[in-house]
Design an enzyme around this catalytic site. Structure first.
Site, mmCIF file in Angstrom:
data_model
loop_
_atom_site.group_PDB
_atom_site.id
_atom_site.type_symbol
_atom_site.label_atom_id
_atom_site.label_comp_id
_atom_site.label_asym_id
_atom_site.label_seq_id
_atom_site.Cartn_x
_atom_site.Cartn_y
_atom_site.Cartn_z
ATOM 1 N N CYS A 2 24.980 66.849 22.313
ATOM 2 C CA CYS A 2 25.673 66.177 21.214
ATOM 3 C C CYS A 2 25.955 64.709 21.555
ATOM 4 O O CYS A 2 26.137 64.363 22.717
ATOM 5 C CB CYS A 2 26.991 66.857 20.927
ATOM 6 S SG CYS A 2 26.836 68.598 20.602
ATOM 7 N N ARG A 27 18.566 62.712 23.165
ATOM 8 C CA ARG A 27 19.361 63.671 23.942
ATOM 9 C C ARG A 27 19.234 65.082 23.406
ATOM 10 O O ARG A 27 19.699 66.026 24.034
ATOM 11 C CB ARG A 27 20.834 63.251 23.930
ATOM 12 C CG ARG A 27 21.056 61.899 24.593
ATOM 13 C CD ARG A 27 22.460 61.430 24.364
ATOM 14 N NE ARG A 27 23.386 62.167 25.168
ATOM 15 C CZ ARG A 27 23.900 61.725 26.303
ATOM 16 N NH1 ARG A 27 23.551 60.550 26.753
ATOM 17 N NH2 ARG A 27 24.746 62.436 26.985
ATOM 18 N N TRP A 73 24.184 69.552 18.784
ATOM 19 C CA TRP A 73 23.275 70.526 19.405
ATOM 20 C C TRP A 73 24.054 71.825 19.383
ATOM 21 O O TRP A 73 25.059 71.976 20.078
ATOM 22 C CB TRP A 73 22.948 70.090 20.825
ATOM 23 C CG TRP A 73 21.883 70.887 21.500
ATOM 24 C CD1 TRP A 73 20.531 70.734 21.372
ATOM 25 C CD2 TRP A 73 22.084 71.960 22.440
ATOM 26 N NE1 TRP A 73 19.885 71.649 22.165
ATOM 27 C CE2 TRP A 73 20.793 72.408 22.830
ATOM 28 C CE3 TRP A 73 23.196 72.589 22.979
ATOM 29 C CZ2 TRP A 73 20.606 73.452 23.731
ATOM 30 C CZ3 TRP A 73 23.011 73.625 23.882
ATOM 31 C CH2 TRP A 73 21.729 74.045 24.246
ATOM 32 N N ASN A 99 32.216 66.437 20.993
ATOM 33 C CA ASN A 99 31.209 66.919 21.944
ATOM 34 C C ASN A 99 31.918 67.836 22.929
ATOM 35 O O ASN A 99 33.033 67.516 23.347
ATOM 36 C CB ASN A 99 30.617 65.779 22.769
ATOM 37 C CG ASN A 99 29.695 64.905 21.964
ATOM 38 O OD1 ASN A 99 29.409 65.192 20.813
ATOM 39 N ND2 ASN A 99 29.236 63.832 22.583
ATOM 40 N N GLY A 100 31.250 68.892 23.356
ATOM 41 C CA GLY A 100 31.846 69.773 24.356
ATOM 42 C C GLY A 100 32.058 71.164 23.784
ATOM 43 O O GLY A 100 31.573 71.489 22.693
ATOM 44 N N GLU A 477 7.195 72.503 38.903
ATOM 45 C CA GLU A 477 7.510 71.379 38.024
ATOM 46 C C GLU A 477 6.416 71.218 36.944
ATOM 47 O O GLU A 477 6.724 70.957 35.773
ATOM 48 C CB GLU A 477 7.664 70.099 38.860
ATOM 49 C CG GLU A 477 7.859 68.817 38.093
ATOM 50 C CD GLU A 477 9.060 68.814 37.147
ATOM 51 O OE1 GLU A 477 9.890 69.727 37.197
ATOM 52 O OE2 GLU A 477 9.145 67.892 36.323
ATOM 53 N N LYS A 481 7.105 71.356 32.937
ATOM 54 C CA LYS A 481 6.702 70.278 32.019
ATOM 55 C C LYS A 481 5.880 70.852 30.873
ATOM 56 O O LYS A 481 6.106 70.543 29.716
ATOM 57 C CB LYS A 481 5.840 69.225 32.722
ATOM 58 C CG LYS A 481 6.449 68.153 33.548
ATOM 59 C CD LYS A 481 7.420 67.235 32.915
ATOM 60 C CE LYS A 481 8.778 67.839 32.797
ATOM 61 N NZ LYS A 481 9.738 67.556 33.812
ATOM 62 N N GLU A 484 7.986 73.197 28.427
ATOM 63 C CA GLU A 484 9.056 72.604 27.620
ATOM 64 C C GLU A 484 8.543 71.728 26.494
ATOM 65 O O GLU A 484 9.211 71.615 25.470
ATOM 66 C CB GLU A 484 10.065 71.846 28.495
ATOM 67 C CG GLU A 484 9.551 70.577 29.152
ATOM 68 C CD GLU A 484 10.659 69.832 29.911
ATOM 69 O OE1 GLU A 484 10.356 69.250 30.951
ATOM 70 O OE2 GLU A 484 11.811 69.841 29.449
ATOM 71 N N HIS A 500 0.937 89.954 43.841
ATOM 72 C CA HIS A 500 1.978 90.983 43.966
ATOM 73 C C HIS A 500 2.560 91.362 42.609
ATOM 74 O O HIS A 500 3.708 91.767 42.515
ATOM 75 C CB HIS A 500 3.076 90.519 44.929
ATOM 76 C CG HIS A 500 2.583 90.358 46.329
ATOM 77 N ND1 HIS A 500 2.250 91.436 47.133
ATOM 78 C CD2 HIS A 500 2.298 89.256 47.056
ATOM 79 C CE1 HIS A 500 1.819 91.000 48.299
ATOM 80 N NE2 HIS A 500 1.824 89.682 48.274
ATOM 81 N N LYS A 595 18.602 66.298 26.401
ATOM 82 C CA LYS A 595 18.342 65.458 27.569
ATOM 83 C C LYS A 595 19.460 65.587 28.605
ATOM 84 O O LYS A 595 19.210 65.598 29.792
ATOM 85 C CB LYS A 595 18.228 63.996 27.114
ATOM 86 C CG LYS A 595 17.887 63.030 28.222
ATOM 87 C CD LYS A 595 16.489 63.260 28.726
ATOM 88 C CE LYS A 595 16.138 62.392 29.908
ATOM 89 N NZ LYS A 595 14.972 62.945 30.625
HETATM 90 C C1 F6R Z 1 13.046 68.912 32.381
HETATM 91 C C2 F6R Z 1 14.365 68.342 32.434
HETATM 92 C C3 F6R Z 1 15.509 69.239 32.759
HETATM 93 C C4 F6R Z 1 16.539 68.496 33.619
HETATM 94 C C5 F6R Z 1 17.789 69.376 33.812
HETATM 95 C C6 F6R Z 1 18.800 68.709 34.720
HETATM 96 O O1 F6R Z 1 12.080 67.952 32.094
HETATM 97 O O2 F6R Z 1 14.550 67.182 32.221
HETATM 98 O O3 F6R Z 1 15.085 70.399 33.380
HETATM 99 O O4 F6R Z 1 15.959 68.202 34.848
HETATM 100 O O5 F6R Z 1 18.383 69.604 32.564
HETATM 101 O O6 F6R Z 1 19.192 67.472 34.230
HETATM 102 P P1 F6R Z 1 19.794 66.354 35.153
HETATM 103 O O7 F6R Z 1 18.750 65.926 36.096
HETATM 104 O O8 F6R Z 1 20.201 65.269 34.200
HETATM 105 O O9 F6R Z 1 20.968 66.986 35.857
#
Ligand code: F6R
Length: 600
Positions: A2, A27, A73, A99-100, A477, A481, A484, A500, A595
């Site tokens: 949010c 975000r 959100w 927010n929260g 990773e 990527k 998501e 396994h 984000k």
């Molecule tokens: C994936 C991504 C998320 C963040 C995770 C932690 O591309 O961006 O998996 O890595 O939400 O966020 P931070 O690094 O801001 O604590």
């Protein structure tokens, strides 16, 4: 997650609020709204979907010099116009954005608001109704606001309009980020300085459980006891152009391309006048005093932590454990005698990580935050901070922050090693220079990577990433990527683990992307590839120069073996980008994702 904006001044506020919300779009959100107040009262406009949808319904003829806005959100209640913010009290005197998460909202509803008819399913509506209730009972608005805050359990950043105080925005925060921005003849409120850079770069940070009375020409900060707090402002070191896409179709592609420059910036930032890598001595002392380092992180940052463990253990010889923050919170392992906690977080706001930080601080342990955002909650609250210097990362999928995290972790390991008279075995500045050049070469190979992405992922519903050792962590990773942003179900596995159980999922044509950058396991990972090929898999081997073979799809330039994650991840980022593009997905704003994940 949010976002909040607010403006009070002399100009019409609608466009300022809408532009501010657009800056927060990255975000992640599912609905948005604004409320503006003029002599005719408060006018609320809200809509499910994008800011563009909200723009369509904002009445252009309503002029106002004060207003608040929000991107939501969903947590309590589905994404809908009704559940989106701002929310109003029953009489419509009070209008609130939040927010929260208010953990005790249901209890408060039953205890204080049994006779109120609620319009939405949100926890936020409880707050605004409580304020109205306390005003009806005889408190003035500030007292009612304060009393409500003392009853809330959970996290909040709030901006409140009162129809009977048309020259004020009432603001408060606890655990969720919120800033007040200063201007001449106006002031603003924002959950992220980026939102209001359009009008000011001068901000005042708020601490938990503070209230701010924001007027056009002054702000007053108070604690919950009503005592005035003084705080100096700071200049947000953000360049407005850093948060523009320029000629790029997507932020993600821009941020992938920025990685060589970020590497160079990091080398510069951590170099002293003698040209040696350097880190604040108190951080190195904290590393040396620790008998074990606990890395705490989530998502991509957790994946960076896994690689960081290799750096610190191999170079500085300190044992490291890496934990997912949301797990560590309630399932704490037996700790060593002298632990040092290292929080890795691009945003510095991740609530799961913050919960651990609060906990370990209470236990009296030392902490270091590695983050991209100076002044973020995790940075402020930890004992020490190392910055990533990656510039704002706008795309939800983290790319340049990941490689920056690896580079900073490598520097931390290198400087710590040298302080212990250990020889890391290579010149890190030189090697990071080579990494930077190699990333540039990879960024120039987009056509080939796009082709690979089409060939392997055009029609598939799932994909597997395999690797051994450090390549396994990069595979995790790569899978994150891909899933998501393209919504292809993707998983990363240790090369030897697939057989396994998961090998049962391999069918004719299932893409298996294998990383082969480590000499010691080159033949074993290729053996694992053969196992899946025998079951019909479509293999894509990404190897490093010197270890490559005829069957490989893509060869990355040679860099020091320990640093390969910094470059082997680049084709994986690009493969995910093109897969999402070909599937017509919203690359920068994937569904359901935020984000900055500010709820636990
Ligand atoms: C994936 C991504 C998320 C963040 C995770 C932690 O591309 O961006 O998996 O890595 O939400 O966020 P931070 O690094 O801001 O604590």
């Amino acid at each position: 997650m949010c976002g909040i904006v607010g403006y009070i001044g002399v100009n019409d506020t609608k466009e300022i609020l809408l532009k501010g919300l657009e800056k927060l779009e990255y975000r992640g959100y599912d609905s948005a709204g604004i409320a503006v107040m003029n002599a005719n009262g408060v006018h609320v406009f809200k809509e499910k979907g994008r800011i563009a949808d909200l723009r369509e319904i904002v009445a252009l003829d309503v002029m106002a010099n004060i207003g608040i806005g929000h991107t939501r959100w969903a947590t309590h209640g589905v994404p809908s116009r009704t559940n989106s913010h701002p929310h109003q009290s029953s009489s419509k005197r009070f209008t609130l954005v939040h927010n929260g998460v208010i953990e005790n909202y249901d209890l408060l509803k039953r205890e204080y608001l049994a006779d109120v008819t609620f319009v939405s399913e949100t926890d936020t509506e409880v707050i605004v109704q409580m304020i109205e209730k306390f005003v009806y009972e005889g408190l003035d608005v500030l007292e009612a606001f304060r009393k409500t805050l003392t009853l809330l359990h959970g996290s909040y950043a709030l901006a409140l309009l009162d129809e009977q105080n048309s020259d004020t925005i009432f603001v408060a925060k606890n655990k969720s980020p919120l800033l007040v921005g200063l201007g001449s003849d106006f002031n603003v409120v924002a959950s992220d300085a980026m939102a209001m850079l359009q009008v000011t770069n001068e901000y005042v940070e708020l601490m938990d459980k503070e209230i701010v009375i924001v007027k056009k020409n002054e702000i007053t900060i108070q604690n919950l006891d009503g005592e005035t707090v003084t705080r100096t402002s700071y200049i947000a070191e953000l360049d407005a152009s850093d948060i523009e896409k320029g000629t790029y179709p997507h932020y993600m592609l821009k941020e992938i391309d920025e990685q060589p420059a970020v590497m160079r910036k990091i080398i510069q930032a951590y170099q002293n006048e003698q040209g040696e890598l350097t880190i604040a001595p108190e951080i190195i002392t904290a590393m040396n005093n620790a008998d074990r380092v606990y890395i705490i992180a989530a998502g991509t940052s957790y994946h960076a932590g896994l690689v960081g463990k290799q750096f610190i253990e191999k170079m500085a010889k300190i044992p490291v454990e890496v934990h997912i923050s949301s797990e560590f919170g309630y399932n704490m392992p037996l700790l060593s005698e002298k632990p040092l906690f290292v929080f890795i977080s691009q945003s510095g706001e991740t609530a799961d990580s913050r919960a651990v930080l609060v906990n370990i601080k209470e236990m009296g342990y030392q902490s270091l935050t590695i983050t991209n955002v100076p002044g973020s909650t995790l940075s402020r609250e930890a004992d020490h901070t190392l910055l990533l210097h990656a510039g704002p990362e706008i795309a939800v999928a983290s790319t340049k922050a990941y490689t920056a995290q690896l580079a900073v972790l490598a520097i931390l390991a290198d400087v710590t090693a040298k302080s212990r008279n250990l020889d890391p075995g290579f010149d890190l500045i030189h090697e990071l220079g080579l990494v930077s050049n190699a990333i540039e070469v990879l960024c120039d190979s987009k056509e080939l990577i796009e082709h690979i992405s089409r060939e392997f992922l055009a029609v598939t519903r799932n994909a597997f990433f395999i690797g051994r050792g450090i390549d396994y962590y990069v595979g995790l990773e790569g899978a994150l990527k891909l899933k998501e942003i393209s919504y292809i179900q993707a998983e990363g596995f240790a090369g030897g683990e697939l057989k396994h159980g998961t090998i049962a999922l391999i069918e004719d044509g299932t893409p298996v992307i294998a990383l082969a950058t480590q000499e010691s396991v080159n033949l074993s990972i290729r053996g694992n590839v053969k196992e899946v090929v025998a079951r019909g898999a479509n293999p894509c081997i990404i190897s490093m120069k010197g270890l490559n073979m005829d069957e490989d799809s893509f060869v990355i330039p040679e860099v020091h073996e320990l640093l390969t994650p910094l470059i082997s991840v680049i084709p994986l980022q690009l493969i995910a980008y093109y897969a999402a593009l070909h599937r017509d997905c919203d690359v920068d704003k994937p569904r359901n994702l935020a984000k900055s994940v500010t709820v636990e």
